[in-house]
Scaffold this motif. Structure first.
Motif, mmCIF file in Angstrom:
data_model
loop_
_atom_site.group_PDB
_atom_site.id
_atom_site.type_symbol
_atom_site.label_atom_id
_atom_site.label_comp_id
_atom_site.label_asym_id
_atom_site.label_seq_id
_atom_site.Cartn_x
_atom_site.Cartn_y
_atom_site.Cartn_z
ATOM 1 N N SER A 62 6.406 2.949 -2.769
ATOM 2 C CA SER A 62 6.773 3.351 -1.414
ATOM 3 C C SER A 62 7.439 2.179 -0.733
ATOM 4 O O SER A 62 7.093 1.031 -0.972
ATOM 5 C CB SER A 62 5.580 3.881 -0.623
ATOM 6 O OG SER A 62 4.725 2.844 -0.248
ATOM 7 N N PHE A 263 9.055 6.018 5.684
ATOM 8 C CA PHE A 263 9.134 5.363 4.382
ATOM 9 C C PHE A 263 9.504 6.384 3.322
ATOM 10 O O PHE A 263 9.419 7.593 3.542
ATOM 11 C CB PHE A 263 7.793 4.701 4.035
ATOM 12 C CG PHE A 263 6.627 5.665 3.936
ATOM 13 C CD1 PHE A 263 5.946 6.075 5.071
ATOM 14 C CD2 PHE A 263 6.216 6.152 2.707
ATOM 15 C CE1 PHE A 263 4.875 6.963 4.988
ATOM 16 C CE2 PHE A 263 5.145 7.042 2.603
ATOM 17 C CZ PHE A 263 4.477 7.448 3.752
ATOM 18 N N GLY B 239 -2.360 9.363 3.707
ATOM 19 C CA GLY B 239 -0.914 9.160 3.676
ATOM 20 C C GLY B 239 -0.426 8.883 2.265
ATOM 21 O O GLY B 239 -1.197 8.502 1.395
ATOM 22 N N LYS B 240 0.857 9.087 2.064
ATOM 23 C CA LYS B 240 1.408 8.910 0.723
ATOM 24 C C LYS B 240 1.881 7.483 0.452
ATOM 25 O O LYS B 240 2.260 7.168 -0.665
ATOM 26 C CB LYS B 240 2.604 9.852 0.546
ATOM 27 C CG LYS B 240 2.238 11.216 -0.045
ATOM 28 C CD LYS B 240 3.513 12.023 -0.251
ATOM 29 C CE LYS B 240 3.447 12.939 -1.450
ATOM 30 N NZ LYS B 240 4.732 13.626 -1.662
ATOM 31 N N ALA B 241 1.918 6.658 1.498
ATOM 32 C CA ALA B 241 2.439 5.310 1.299
ATOM 33 C C ALA B 241 1.591 4.566 0.278
ATOM 34 O O ALA B 241 0.386 4.764 0.180
ATOM 35 C CB ALA B 241 2.470 4.550 2.617
ATOM 36 N N ASN B 242 2.233 3.717 -0.471
ATOM 37 C CA ASN B 242 1.554 2.966 -1.513
ATOM 38 C C ASN B 242 0.850 1.767 -0.885
ATOM 39 O O ASN B 242 1.271 0.635 -1.037
ATOM 40 C CB ASN B 242 2.590 2.509 -2.539
ATOM 41 C CG ASN B 242 1.958 1.901 -3.760
ATOM 42 O OD1 ASN B 242 0.837 2.241 -4.110
ATOM 43 N ND2 ASN B 242 2.667 0.994 -4.407
ATOM 44 N N GLN B 243 -0.188 2.036 -0.123
ATOM 45 C CA GLN B 243 -0.897 0.973 0.571
ATOM 46 C C GLN B 243 -2.356 0.967 0.153
ATOM 47 O O GLN B 243 -2.937 2.027 -0.074
ATOM 48 C CB GLN B 243 -0.848 1.205 2.089
ATOM 49 C CG GLN B 243 0.529 0.964 2.666
ATOM 50 C CD GLN B 243 0.589 1.354 4.130
ATOM 51 O OE1 GLN B 243 -0.162 2.206 4.578
ATOM 52 N NE2 GLN B 243 1.493 0.738 4.853
ATOM 53 N N LEU B 244 -2.917 -0.215 0.126
ATOM 54 C CA LEU B 244 -4.302 -0.346 -0.306
ATOM 55 C C LEU B 244 -5.228 0.572 0.491
ATOM 56 O O LEU B 244 -6.082 1.245 -0.068
ATOM 57 C CB LEU B 244 -4.751 -1.807 -0.178
ATOM 58 C CG LEU B 244 -6.217 -2.038 -0.537
ATOM 59 C CD1 LEU B 244 -6.471 -1.762 -2.011
ATOM 60 C CD2 LEU B 244 -6.649 -3.445 -0.167
ATOM 61 N N SER B 245 -5.047 0.617 1.804
ATOM 62 C CA SER B 245 -6.006 1.382 2.613
ATOM 63 C C SER B 245 -5.953 2.870 2.272
ATOM 64 O O SER B 245 -6.960 3.560 2.341
ATOM 65 C CB SER B 245 -5.772 1.155 4.106
ATOM 66 O OG SER B 245 -4.675 1.907 4.570
ATOM 67 N N GLU B 246 -4.788 3.361 1.914
ATOM 68 C CA GLU B 246 -4.693 4.776 1.545
ATOM 69 C C GLU B 246 -5.372 5.013 0.194
ATOM 70 O O GLU B 246 -5.956 6.063 -0.054
ATOM 71 C CB GLU B 246 -3.242 5.235 1.484
ATOM 72 C CG GLU B 246 -2.474 5.082 2.798
ATOM 73 C CD GLU B 246 -2.890 6.047 3.902
ATOM 74 O OE1 GLU B 246 -3.971 6.649 3.808
ATOM 75 O OE2 GLU B 246 -2.124 6.179 4.877
ATOM 76 N N ASP C 141 -4.219 -1.408 6.715
ATOM 77 C CA ASP C 141 -2.936 -2.019 6.378
ATOM 78 C C ASP C 141 -2.124 -2.077 7.648
ATOM 79 O O ASP C 141 -2.213 -1.193 8.482
ATOM 80 C CB ASP C 141 -2.153 -1.148 5.389
ATOM 81 C CG ASP C 141 -2.664 -1.282 3.983
ATOM 82 O OD1 ASP C 141 -2.660 -2.410 3.481
ATOM 83 O OD2 ASP C 141 -3.065 -0.260 3.389
#
Ligand code: SF4
Ligand code: SF4
Ligand code: SF4
Ligand code: SF4
Ligand code: SF4
Ligand code: FES
Lengths: 347, 322, 143
Positions: A62, A263, B239-246, C141
């Motif tokens: 992403s 994004f 959410g779809k974002a590639n984030q640690l929290s997700e 985040d």
């Protein structure tokens, strides 16, 4: 040809990392993935293939397009920061080819500026594969396991050293940065290379033949063959996320009216919402249609638009990791067995 | 007659006699470790069935979709798989009359990773169980080698308590005696001992690998909601974002949604392409439920009520009730 | 994971059940019992309405602490909602701790409609605890 002794690699990485972002295959638990190199990283150059392909470094899972903020009624936008130069060190020839397959997709006008910026600033240092994994079948797509045409620098594993062959301007520049860490290779080593090349080309045992597969698929859209494959599929999309050539994405927003971001992120044709239209219709309503699409895209639609080049590089990741063993090699074989226009065409 | 032959015979007979209009079993593949789920509607296909020490796929969840278009499905089930059947029965997602269960007593399955680590993979053609050994068929001169099965069993099989099917209509072969050889909660206790920041770092390292393919959910017999919250767009819970929290969000909520319902089959961890120790999370919940509300094993008795579906007025609380 | 604590004003999200704890907050207000302004109340019909996702989302979006408050066991206006809450959130609390979240940051309390003083006290104590812990950086985040 020049060579670099393996004992000097740490020095080399330190030097390269000072100039740009350096990514190497790094081990974590049982998993090897490309990661930003830092001193002390558990680099693993022996693993044939990283679990995730390095496509993430050009086309991240992403990435922010812009963010916004509203403060006292004022709306302000901030564009995503640009990317800087990077080196992908230790990429295997199949993955180098996969990047060559992604290029025309993202470069096609209007070009994808995010990808393009990264790609232009990326130097690929590829390592040839002496011993393929059991699921490697890149040679079926005409890839030389020891030679990546699209690499900027090619490294050949000679045991205690790598032979270093810069291929492009970027590659020459990188070789300059390597400076005195490079030494002149002996003639015997260069001869050894030739033998290696021959051995590596025949080391894979897949026996796959892609001949005619594209043509046959032209009228296999409604063929009963897909029944055989789709039912076991869990629609997890692992095969597409792990695939170095898959490149579908979605654009999403995240945040509140006060602040947030837009994004883009990977998407997969194996997912239900991939073709789910706003008014509720889904032209690919089930796994049958989705599994078919994945193979048709790789073996028919993409080649149709790209001079007959298949959209698979034989890296074997999907074969290794599909939890229900939906094996693309087997699919190719089965398609190969079907006669053109024969039985099964009308399901 | 070996198990493969028995499976084939059973399947062919079921389909011929129209006892069921679908048989779900395991087939073979190009590689010794492949055992793809196989769907048969016609007795002629039964020859594709194959028993091997890699029949790890739990076939229970396929019933959800297949029973929409079939009257009755016959299914091959190992001990652990039958807890999945009980899960679906208890959740009223399948009817007992719509399934014909062919139980396969299970002496434990082979772990490809352990074979690989011992240097067996390239050149290995076949693995067969024989008593307490695995017989490895190798390419080249040596031909075959016998190794102790115990060294190459899946962890979940070493930890297994129910190698024999808990619910079935027919049994292929004799019931097996297989004591549990390892404590499944050992890892949980180890992680639990870490100070809180170290735990966070531990999970940060593991979960940052998650690519959110949701294979762990898709394979899970306890994850059987008609519409999963992770697929909803509005509201979007994760959410779809590639984030640690997700990724943390996803993994915490996934495990919580099957709290008290997880049958401890290990399929999620097996299906995870990123080698994330999901069972350490699932089992933490199993352990806490047991500690707080009494011993409970999901998928044993389809008529009982899972611990989060009930309460007692005198329950203890995991927080201050002052 | 603690960051500079100076001048730190914690953000606390309090999910309060409509019939008891929210009424308790009301009573604290009308009774002029002060409690810290750090607490943001989200009114829910019953403590059992609190989906674990609410808790995670609150941390993700910036909460330093989360509290769920409901009627005392036996007093739930939907008969048994808070008995389920008790089981669920006990498990969630242990799970969060296992995932590395300080247990102080996630609390559950029973506060009735007549316990205005208790409401003020619980919120004051919680705010002090979280202030001592420092800002939460976990499960979070930057956007
Ligand atoms: S389809 Fe499979 S083998 Fe082909 S490139 Fe993608 S992951 Fe590799
Ligand atoms: S990895 Fe296998 S199960 Fe998952 S979507 Fe791909 S083919 Fe289906
Ligand atoms: S867990 Fe038990 S029943 Fe399941 S495969 Fe292993 S030994 Fe067999
Ligand atoms: S299977 Fe593994 S990688 Fe995929 S979503 Fe689950 S935990 Fe993440
Ligand atoms: S959470 Fe994992 S172990 Fe539990 S039932 Fe689902 S797949 Fe099996
Ligand atoms: S109404 Fe207050 S807890 Fe249920």
């Amino acid at each position: 040809m020049k060579k670099i002794d393996k004992s000097k690699l740490e020095d080399l990485w330190g030097r390269l990392a000072a100039e740009q972002d350096l990514f190497l295959p790094v081990q974590q638990d049982s998993v090897v993935n490309f990661a930003l190199w830092q001193e002390g990283s558990r680099v693993n150059l022996e693993a044939v293939n990283s679990l995730l392909p390095p496509k993430d470094l050009l086309f991240p899972q992403s990435e922010k397009i812009f963010s916004y903020k509203r403060r006292e009624g004022e709306l302000s936008f901030e564009e995503a920061p640009g990317s800087g130069p990077q080196v992908i060190f230790g990429i295997r020839p199949c993955d180098v080819r996969s990047i060559e397959l992604l290029d025309p997709v993202f470069f096609k006008e209007p070009a994808d500026t995010f990808y393009k910026n990264r790609r232009e600033q990326t130097t690929l240092v590829s390592i040839g594969c002496l011993e393929p994994d059991t699921t490697c079948f890149c040679t079926a797509f005409g890839i030389q396991p020891l030679d990546a045409e699209g690499a900027d620098v090619m490294l050949y594993d000679m045991g205690t050293a790598y032979l270093v062959s810069p291929r492009t301007e970027k590659g020459e520049k990188l070789a300059e940065e390597m400076g005195e860490l490079l030494e002149e290779a002996a003639g015997a080593e260069e001869e050894g290379l030739q033998q290696q090349q021959e051995a590596a080309a025949s080391a894979q045992e897949h026996g796959l033949d892609l001949d005619g597969v594209f043509e046959k698929l032209n009228d296999m859209f409604d063929h009963c063959i897909w029944e055989k494959f789709y039912r076991r599929c869990l629609a997890c999309g692992t095969c597409t996320y792990l695939c170095p050539t898959c490149h579908c994405f979605d654009i999403q927003d995240d945040g509140s009216p006060e602040e947030g971001q837009r994004f883009r992120c990977w998407d997969s044709c194996m997912y239900e919402d991939y073709t789910h239209m706003g008014h509720g219709h889904n032209p690919r309503p089930g796994r049958r249609e989705r599994v078919r699409n994945r193979f048709m895209h790789k073996l028919n639609y993409f080649p149709k638009d790209h001079d007959g080049v298949y959209h698979c590089v034989g890296c074997g990741r999907c074969v290794q990791k599909c939890p229900v063993n939906l094996d693309i090699m087997q699919v190719i074989e089965e398609i190969g067995k079907e006669g053109v226009g024969g039985e099964g065409h009308d399901r | 007659m070996n198990l493969t032959e028995k499976m084939r015979q059973e399947a062919a007979q079921i389909l011929e006699s129209k006892e069921a209009d679908l048989v779900i079993g395991w087939g073979g593949g190009e590689y010794y470790w492949q055992s793809p789920p196989l769907f048969l509607e016609d007795a002629a296909g039964a020859a594709e069935l194959a028993f091997s020490p890699f029949i790890v796929n739990n076939l229970a969840k396929y019933l959800l979709e297949e029973l929409e278009s079939h009257e009755k499905a016959a299914l091959f089930v190992k001990g652990c798989d039958t807890r999945g059947i009980n899960r679906l029965l208890q959740d009223h997602r399948i009817q007992r009359e719509a399934v014909l269960l062919i139980g396969v007593p299970c002496a434990g399955l082979a772990d490809r990773e352990k074979l690989k680590a011992a240097g067996y993979d390239a050149g290995l053609l076949q693995v067969e169980r024989q008593g307490d050994s695995f017989i490895l068929t190798l390419e080249g001169e040596e031909g075959a080698r016998e190794v102790p099965a115990g060294e190459f069993l899946l962890d979940k099989c070493l930890e297994c308590r129910y190698p024999n099917p808990l619910v079935y209509d027919r049994l292929l072969g004799e019931e097996v005696q297989k004591p549990r050889e390892r404590d499944p909660m050992a890892r949980v206790r180890e992680v639990q001992k870490k100070p809180v920041d170290e735990k966070y770092a531990y999970w940060q390292e593991k979960l940052s690998r998650c690519i959110r393919c949701y294979a762990c959910r898709n394979v899970c017999p306890a994850c059987n909601c008609r519409e999963c919250i992770f697929d909803q767009n509005a509201p979007r819970w994760v959410g779809k974002a590639n984030q640690l929290s997700e990724k943390q969000n996803y993994n915490i909520i996934r495990s919580f949604h099957i709290a008290g319902r997880c049958i401890d089959c290990g399929e999620c961890q097996r299906a995870c392409p990123m080698d994330i120790p999901l069972m350490e999370i699932n089992r933490k919940i199993i352990q806490d439920l047991t500690e707080l509300y009494g011993e409970y094993e999901a998928g044993i008795d389809p008529t009982d009520v899972p611990p989060l579906g009930t309460y007692r007025a005198e329950d203890p609380a995991g927080f201050s009730e002052r | 994971m603690s960051v500079a604590k100076e001048g730190f004003e914690p953000l606390i999200v309090a999910f309060c059940c409509n019939w008891c704890s929210y009424a308790g907050a009301d009573l604290a207000g009308t009774g002029r019992m002060p409690y810290p302004a750090n607490v943001r109340i989200v009114r829910v019909p019953c403590s059992s309405r609190v989906n674990p996702s609410f808790v995670i989302r609150a941390f993700q979006r910036g909460a330093d602490g989360v509290i769920v408050a409901g009627c005392h066991p036996g007093d739930c206006h939907y008969h048994s909602g808070n008995f389920f809450t008790r089981r669920r959130l006990s498990v969630l609390r242990r799970l969060l701790e296992y995932m590395g979240i300080e247990p102080e940051r996630f609390q559950v309390r029973w506060i009735s409609g007549s316990e205005g003083a208790k409401f003020a006290q619980v919120m004051t104590d919680l705010t002090a605890d979280i202030r001592a812990l420092g800002p939460n950086r976990k499960l979070r985040d930057a956007l």
